[in-house]
Design a protein around this motif. Structure first.
Motif, PDB file in Angstrom:
ATOM      1  N   ALA A  13       0.522   2.788   1.826  1.00  0.00           N
ATOM      2  CA  ALA A  13       0.194   1.434   2.281  1.00  0.00           C
ATOM      3  C   ALA A  13      -1.265   1.361   2.708  1.00  0.00           C
ATOM      4  O   ALA A  13      -1.844   2.347   3.172  1.00  0.00           O
ATOM      5  N   TRP A  14      -1.846   0.179   2.554  1.00  0.00           N
ATOM      6  CA  TRP A  14      -3.235  -0.040   2.956  1.00  0.00           C
ATOM      7  C   TRP A  14      -3.423  -1.513   3.241  1.00  0.00           C
ATOM      8  O   TRP A  14      -2.650  -2.352   2.789  1.00  0.00           O
ATOM      9  N   ARG A  15      -4.440  -1.840   4.009  1.00  0.00           N
ATOM     10  CA  ARG A  15      -4.733  -3.244   4.292  1.00  0.00           C
ATOM     11  C   ARG A  15      -5.254  -3.913   3.024  1.00  0.00           C
ATOM     12  O   ARG A  15      -6.178  -3.403   2.377  1.00  0.00           O
ATOM     13  N   ALA A  16      -4.687  -5.031   2.675  1.00  0.00           N
ATOM     14  CA  ALA A  16      -4.958  -5.670   1.386  1.00  0.00           C
ATOM     15  C   ALA A  16      -6.431  -5.983   1.181  1.00  0.00           C
ATOM     16  O   ALA A  16      -6.937  -5.905   0.059  1.00  0.00           O
ATOM     17  N   GLU A  17      -7.149  -6.319   2.257  1.00  0.00           N
ATOM     18  CA  GLU A  17      -8.547  -6.710   2.109  1.00  0.00           C
ATOM     19  C   GLU A  17      -9.502  -5.517   2.171  1.00  0.00           C
ATOM     20  O   GLU A  17     -10.715  -5.678   2.040  1.00  0.00           O
ATOM     21  N   ASP A  18      -8.977  -4.325   2.365  1.00  0.00           N
ATOM     22  CA  ASP A  18      -9.825  -3.142   2.537  1.00  0.00           C
ATOM     23  C   ASP A  18     -10.260  -2.607   1.175  1.00  0.00           C
ATOM     24  O   ASP A  18      -9.467  -2.018   0.443  1.00  0.00           O
ATOM     25  N   THR A  19     -11.529  -2.797   0.839  1.00  0.00           N
ATOM     26  CA  THR A  19     -12.041  -2.366  -0.458  1.00  0.00           C
ATOM     27  C   THR A  19     -13.016  -1.198  -0.329  1.00  0.00           C
ATOM     28  O   THR A  19     -13.786  -0.917  -1.247  1.00  0.00           O
ATOM     29  N   ARG A  20     -12.997  -0.487   0.777  1.00  0.00           N
ATOM     30  CA  ARG A  20     -13.923   0.626   0.967  1.00  0.00           C
ATOM     31  C   ARG A  20     -13.683   1.723  -0.070  1.00  0.00           C
ATOM     32  O   ARG A  20     -12.546   1.991  -0.465  1.00  0.00           O
ATOM     33  N   PRO A  21     -14.767   2.365  -0.505  1.00  0.00           N
ATOM     34  CA  PRO A  21     -14.645   3.395  -1.551  1.00  0.00           C
ATOM     35  C   PRO A  21     -13.678   4.518  -1.202  1.00  0.00           C
ATOM     36  O   PRO A  21     -12.950   4.992  -2.074  1.00  0.00           O
ATOM     37  N   ALA A  22     -13.673   4.984   0.045  1.00  0.00           N
ATOM     38  CA  ALA A  22     -12.796   6.096   0.405  1.00  0.00           C
ATOM     39  C   ALA A  22     -11.325   5.703   0.291  1.00  0.00           C
ATOM     40  O   ALA A  22     -10.486   6.500  -0.143  1.00  0.00           O
ATOM     41  N   VAL A  23     -11.006   4.477   0.695  1.00  0.00           N
ATOM     42  CA  VAL A  23      -9.621   3.997   0.566  1.00  0.00           C
ATOM     43  C   VAL A  23      -9.235   3.930  -0.902  1.00  0.00           C
ATOM     44  O   VAL A  23      -8.161   4.384  -1.306  1.00  0.00           O
ATOM     45  N   HIS A  24     -10.124   3.365  -1.711  1.00  0.00           N
ATOM     46  CA  HIS A  24      -9.861   3.269  -3.158  1.00  0.00           C
ATOM     47  C   HIS A  24      -9.684   4.662  -3.760  1.00  0.00           C
ATOM     48  O   HIS A  24      -8.794   4.879  -4.601  1.00  0.00           O
ATOM     49  N   ALA A  25     -10.516   5.618  -3.348  1.00  0.00           N
ATOM     50  CA  ALA A  25     -10.432   6.972  -3.898  1.00  0.00           C
ATOM     51  C   ALA A  25      -9.103   7.628  -3.535  1.00  0.00           C
ATOM     52  O   ALA A  25      -8.502   8.341  -4.358  1.00  0.00           O
ATOM     53  N   PHE A  26      -8.617   7.396  -2.319  1.00  0.00           N
ATOM     54  CA  PHE A  26      -7.343   7.996  -1.920  1.00  0.00           C
ATOM     55  C   PHE A  26      -6.191   7.385  -2.712  1.00  0.00           C
ATOM     56  O   PHE A  26      -5.279   8.094  -3.154  1.00  0.00           O
ATOM     57  N   LEU A  27      -6.226   6.081  -2.909  1.00  0.00           N
ATOM     58  CA  LEU A  27      -5.181   5.420  -3.695  1.00  0.00           C
ATOM     59  C   LEU A  27      -5.221   5.904  -5.141  1.00  0.00           C
ATOM     60  O   LEU A  27      -4.169   6.106  -5.769  1.00  0.00           O
ATOM     61  N   THR A  28      -6.421   6.116  -5.651  1.00  0.00           N
ATOM     62  CA  THR A  28      -6.562   6.626  -7.015  1.00  0.00           C
ATOM     63  C   THR A  28      -6.008   8.032  -7.124  1.00  0.00           C
ATOM     64  O   THR A  28      -5.346   8.389  -8.109  1.00  0.00           O
ATOM     65  N   ALA A  29      -6.256   8.843  -6.101  1.00  0.00           N
ATOM     66  CA  ALA A  29      -5.732  10.212  -6.099  1.00  0.00           C
ATOM     67  C   ALA A  29      -4.210  10.218  -6.126  1.00  0.00           C
ATOM     68  O   ALA A  29      -3.589  11.041  -6.801  1.00  0.00           O
ATOM     69  N   LEU A  30      -3.612   9.289  -5.404  1.00  0.00           N
ATOM     70  CA  LEU A  30      -2.147   9.208  -5.396  1.00  0.00           C
ATOM     71  C   LEU A  30      -1.606   8.586  -6.678  1.00  0.00           C
ATOM     72  O   LEU A  30      -0.479   8.863  -7.078  1.00  0.00           O
ATOM     73  N   ALA A  31      -2.410   7.740  -7.326  1.00  0.00           N
ATOM     74  CA  ALA A  31      -1.959   7.093  -8.557  1.00  0.00           C
ATOM     75  C   ALA A  31      -1.729   8.109  -9.664  1.00  0.00           C
ATOM     76  O   ALA A  31      -0.993   7.847 -10.620  1.00  0.00           O
TER      77      ALA A  31
END
Length: 299
Positions: free
Chosen positions: A270-288
């Motif tokens: 889960a993540w905050r919908a408006e959070d577009t920071r690179p580190a958050v995106h990178a973690f979601l990508t790693a899990l994807a």
């Protein structure tokens, strides 16, 4: 021909204000300096962008044609600047969770994340059950592993795996001898419940939707996983958990058995919908990179 971004900003200000003095005030430059820079841009382009009038200006056809592209270029640069600033600022990613994740999932995601963001340190944060968002709601976590049905407003989730629910109970409970326990056989058992603040999550792990209107018997309330298993070992009740967590929380004197008649448990990121920071995106990508897993035996 290379055009300075500053010239495009000046052009956009005049195009929006249609007045050199107002545009100059907005840009904190003098009106003569702004007029000079617009003239420089027009000379570089080889055509006029504005038709000067006594009291205002209007865009020429060439200016009208340039406006959408100039707007997009400046906006793209501002987004790129913001992303670069955020990448420079975020040196730590806080990952919230309420139970151990296990299953090799977290370890593999951390490795992939480290390859993408080598300068960002990951901090794992254990959050008690009083906050089912695992720190996302109050901003103390950047991303979080949560159990559905958590889906607060403004929080996005993606299911990582689905497993059947099992029951953990004392070894000396008469039901411990069964290979699989119908949920109907557990209706009179006292349950270890999550705190009331857990809301829908509390109901899910009490399986209230499968009780046909019968209220659960609450033997104890626990705010963290360790408290749950201490209560079971003390004989205060039983608890439902995801099958993959049975091994993670194995304890002497406690048995786990599959439960028939219940929907599966789902772990999500889960993540905050408006959070577009690179580190958050990178973690979601790693899990994807982890394909959603479903235990077919649960059905």
């Amino acid at each position: 021909m290379d055009v300075h971004l500053r010239h495009l900003r000046y052009f956009l200000a005049v195009a929006e204000e249609l007045h050199f003095t107002r545009a100059a005030q907005r840009l904190f430059v003098s009106q003569p300096a702004l007029s000079k820079q617009i003239r420089v841009l027009e000379r570089e382009l080889g055509f006029d962008l504005f038709e000067r009038r006594s009291r205002d200006v209007v865009l020429t056809p060439q200016g009208e044609a340039l406006l959408p592209g100039a707007t997009a270029t400046v906006a793209a640069w501002e987004r790129a600047q913001q992303a670069a600033r955020e990448a420079a600022e975020q040196r730590e990613l806080v990952v919230g969770m309420q139970t151990a994740v296990g299953r090799g999932l977290q370890r593999r995601a951390m490795r992939r994340f480290g390859e993408q963001m080598p300068n960002c340190r990951v901090v794992l944060r254990l959050v008690d059950w009083t906050d089912p968002t695992a720190g996302l709601a109050d901003g103390s976590s950047d991303v979080a592993f949560v159990w559905r049905p958590v889906q607060p407003r403004d929080i996005s989730t993606r299911t990582l795996f689905s497993e059947r629910r099992v029951v953990a109970l004392p070894d000396d409970n008469l039901l411990a001898g069964k290979e699989e326990i119908p949920f109907a056989d557990l209706l009179d058992e006292p349950f270890i419940a999550l705190p009331p603040e857990a809301a829908e999550l509390r109901d899910f792990w009490l399986a209230t939707d499968a009780r046909q209107g019968r209220a659960p018997v609450i033997g104890a309330v626990a705010e963290a996983a360790d408290e749950v298993f201490e209560a079971i070992a003390a004989g205060l009740g039983v608890v439902l958990l995801a099958e993959g967590n049975a091994e993670l929380y194995a304890r002497p004197g406690i048995t786990t058995r599959p439960v028939a008649g219940l929907s599966p448990a789902e772990l999500a990121i889960a993540w905050r919908a408006e959070d577009t920071r690179p580190a958050v995106h990178a973690f979601l990508t790693a899990l994807a990179a982890e394909p959603p897993r479903s235990d077919s035996s649960q059905f």
